[in-house]
Design a protein around this motif. Structure first.
Motif, PDB file in Angstrom:
ATOM      1  N   GLN A   1     -37.806   5.432 -11.846  1.00  0.00           N
ATOM      2  CA  GLN A   1     -39.076   6.129 -12.336  1.00  0.00           C
ATOM      3  C   GLN A   1     -39.411   7.443 -11.682  1.00  0.00           C
ATOM      4  N   VAL A   2     -39.599   8.400 -12.472  1.00  0.00           N
ATOM      5  CA  VAL A   2     -39.625  10.048 -12.016  1.00  0.00           C
ATOM      6  C   VAL A   2     -41.323   9.982 -11.522  1.00  0.00           C
ATOM      7  N   GLN A   3     -41.086  10.461 -10.295  1.00  0.00           N
ATOM      8  CA  GLN A   3     -42.506  10.922  -9.711  1.00  0.00           C
ATOM      9  C   GLN A   3     -42.739  12.176  -9.150  1.00  0.00           C
ATOM     10  N   LEU A   4     -43.600  12.884  -9.254  1.00  0.00           N
ATOM     11  CA  LEU A   4     -43.816  14.152  -8.758  1.00  0.00           C
ATOM     12  C   LEU A   4     -45.288  14.191  -7.996  1.00  0.00           C
ATOM     13  N   VAL A   5     -45.170  14.608  -6.698  1.00  0.00           N
ATOM     14  CA  VAL A   5     -46.412  14.432  -5.974  1.00  0.00           C
ATOM     15  C   VAL A   5     -46.721  15.604  -5.423  1.00  0.00           C
ATOM     16  N   GLU A   6     -47.875  16.150  -5.475  1.00  0.00           N
ATOM     17  CA  GLU A   6     -48.317  17.281  -4.972  1.00  0.00           C
ATOM     18  C   GLU A   6     -49.222  17.011  -3.722  1.00  0.00           C
ATOM     19  N   SER A   7     -49.118  18.060  -2.719  1.00  0.00           N
ATOM     20  CA  SER A   7     -49.841  18.143  -1.462  1.00  0.00           C
ATOM     21  C   SER A   7     -50.248  19.420  -0.981  1.00  0.00           C
ATOM     22  N   GLY A  16     -57.746  33.788   2.293  1.00  0.00           N
ATOM     23  CA  GLY A  16     -56.946  32.918   3.127  1.00  0.00           C
ATOM     24  C   GLY A  16     -55.799  32.375   2.425  1.00  0.00           C
ATOM     25  N   SER A  17     -55.042  31.662   2.798  1.00  0.00           N
ATOM     26  CA  SER A  17     -53.809  31.119   2.339  1.00  0.00           C
ATOM     27  C   SER A  17     -53.640  29.715   2.256  1.00  0.00           C
ATOM     28  N   LEU A  18     -52.847  29.048   1.378  1.00  0.00           N
ATOM     29  CA  LEU A  18     -52.580  27.881   1.158  1.00  0.00           C
ATOM     30  C   LEU A  18     -51.064  27.498   0.868  1.00  0.00           C
ATOM     31  N   ARG A  19     -50.295  26.745   1.349  1.00  0.00           N
ATOM     32  CA  ARG A  19     -49.141  26.149   0.560  1.00  0.00           C
ATOM     33  C   ARG A  19     -48.982  25.115   0.077  1.00  0.00           C
ATOM     34  N   LEU A  20     -48.833  24.993  -1.232  1.00  0.00           N
ATOM     35  CA  LEU A  20     -48.742  23.711  -1.989  1.00  0.00           C
ATOM     36  C   LEU A  20     -47.408  23.280  -1.814  1.00  0.00           C
ATOM     37  N   SER A  21     -47.122  21.694  -1.846  1.00  0.00           N
ATOM     38  CA  SER A  21     -45.729  21.277  -1.977  1.00  0.00           C
ATOM     39  C   SER A  21     -45.716  20.211  -3.105  1.00  0.00           C
ATOM     40  N   CYS A  22     -44.549  20.196  -3.597  1.00  0.00           N
ATOM     41  CA  CYS A  22     -44.492  18.881  -4.759  1.00  0.00           C
ATOM     42  C   CYS A  22     -43.300  18.242  -4.528  1.00  0.00           C
ATOM     43  N   THR A  23     -43.201  17.175  -4.132  1.00  0.00           N
ATOM     44  CA  THR A  23     -41.980  16.621  -3.865  1.00  0.00           C
ATOM     45  C   THR A  23     -41.670  15.493  -5.065  1.00  0.00           C
ATOM     46  N   THR A  24     -40.505  15.400  -5.394  1.00  0.00           N
ATOM     47  CA  THR A  24     -40.045  14.805  -6.544  1.00  0.00           C
ATOM     48  C   THR A  24     -39.024  13.704  -5.945  1.00  0.00           C
ATOM     49  N   SER A  25     -38.999  12.619  -6.974  1.00  0.00           N
ATOM     50  CA  SER A  25     -38.107  11.329  -6.758  1.00  0.00           C
ATOM     51  C   SER A  25     -37.793  11.106  -8.240  1.00  0.00           C
ATOM     52  N   GLY A  26     -36.608  10.167  -8.366  1.00  0.00           N
ATOM     53  CA  GLY A  26     -36.549   9.477  -9.746  1.00  0.00           C
ATOM     54  C   GLY A  26     -35.769  10.624 -10.627  1.00  0.00           C
ATOM     55  N   PRO A 106     -44.021  30.473 -19.033  1.00  0.00           N
ATOM     56  CA  PRO A 106     -44.973  29.571 -19.756  1.00  0.00           C
ATOM     57  C   PRO A 106     -44.696  28.635 -20.980  1.00  0.00           C
ATOM     58  N   SER A 107     -43.605  29.188 -21.793  1.00  0.00           N
ATOM     59  CA  SER A 107     -43.111  28.608 -23.005  1.00  0.00           C
ATOM     60  C   SER A 107     -42.158  27.622 -23.082  1.00  0.00           C
ATOM     61  N   SER A 108     -41.567  27.427 -21.657  1.00  0.00           N
ATOM     62  CA  SER A 108     -40.746  26.113 -21.523  1.00  0.00           C
ATOM     63  C   SER A 108     -41.209  24.976 -21.763  1.00  0.00           C
ATOM     64  N   GLU A 109     -40.179  24.093 -21.846  1.00  0.00           N
ATOM     65  CA  GLU A 109     -40.814  22.545 -22.269  1.00  0.00           C
ATOM     66  C   GLU A 109     -40.564  21.843 -20.902  1.00  0.00           C
ATOM     67  N   TYR A 110     -41.809  21.292 -20.348  1.00  0.00           N
ATOM     68  CA  TYR A 110     -41.915  20.402 -18.944  1.00  0.00           C
ATOM     69  C   TYR A 110     -41.756  19.194 -19.442  1.00  0.00           C
ATOM     70  N   ASN A 111     -41.041  18.376 -18.613  1.00  0.00           N
ATOM     71  CA  ASN A 111     -40.948  16.858 -19.321  1.00  0.00           C
ATOM     72  C   ASN A 111     -41.887  15.976 -18.245  1.00  0.00           C
ATOM     73  N   TYR A 112     -41.876  16.464 -17.018  1.00  0.00           N
ATOM     74  CA  TYR A 112     -42.665  15.560 -16.038  1.00  0.00           C
ATOM     75  C   TYR A 112     -43.655  16.413 -15.346  1.00  0.00           C
ATOM     76  N   TRP A 113     -44.516  15.673 -14.944  1.00  0.00           N
ATOM     77  CA  TRP A 113     -45.936  16.329 -14.251  1.00  0.00           C
ATOM     78  C   TRP A 113     -46.499  15.498 -13.132  1.00  0.00           C
ATOM     79  N   GLY A 114     -46.940  16.090 -12.267  1.00  0.00           N
ATOM     80  CA  GLY A 114     -47.522  15.463 -11.326  1.00  0.00           C
ATOM     81  C   GLY A 114     -48.982  15.333 -11.503  1.00  0.00           C
ATOM     82  N   GLN A 115     -49.726  14.707 -10.524  1.00  0.00           N
ATOM     83  CA  GLN A 115     -51.273  14.245 -10.748  1.00  0.00           C
ATOM     84  C   GLN A 115     -52.088  15.621 -10.266  1.00  0.00           C
ATOM     85  N   GLY A 116     -51.735  16.314  -9.687  1.00  0.00           N
ATOM     86  CA  GLY A 116     -52.389  17.459  -9.161  1.00  0.00           C
ATOM     87  C   GLY A 116     -53.104  17.386  -7.719  1.00  0.00           C
TER      88      GLY A 116
END
Length: 123
Positions: A1-7, A16-26, A106-116
């Motif tokens: 099962q593919v998972q994308l998890v943002e944090s 200010g600044s922030l750094r987002l991460s997206c860790t994937t599995s599957g 922007p016009s690419s096809e994206y197959n899997y998405w995280g929850q945000g």
């Protein structure tokens, strides 16, 4: 099962600044182009940044050029979004997405998405 998890989201003051991460599995992360998108309240989800699987090409929406940087670590199956000089207009839910065809625009096809992850910038 593919998972994308943002944090990494949160509340930050303007400038200010922030750094987002997206860790994937599957999925074989090193074979996928990756993108970051965002959706503000009452607006459609829009492209922010993308990077190819080898990090040889990047693409940014004009409004974040020079402020945001996308990067990836294939050994960690993770893509990042470094966000600097944040403004209230950057407030949104940020999503990462994976493109089987190595898409990064922007016009690419994206197959899997995280929850945000929520990013809120106060003035």
């Amino acid at each position: 099962q593919v998972q994308l998890v943002e944090s990494g989201g949160g509340l930050v003051q303007a400038g200010g600044s922030l750094r987002l991460s997206c860790t994937t599995s599957g999925l074989r992360f090193s074979n996928y182009g990756m993108g970051w998108f965002r959706q503000a309240p009452g607006e459609e989800r829009g492209f922010v940044a993308g990077v190819t699987w080898r990090s040889d090409r990047e693409h940014y929406v004009n409004s974040v050029k020079g402020r945001f940087t996308i990067s990836r670590d294939n050994a960690k199956n993770t893509v990042y979004l470094q966000m600097n000089s944040l403004s209230p207009e950057d407030t949104a839910v940020y999503y990462c997405a994976a493109s089987r065809n190595n898409g990064y625009t922007p016009s690419s096809e994206y197959n899997y998405w995280g929850q945000g992850t929520q990013v809120t910038v106060s003035s």
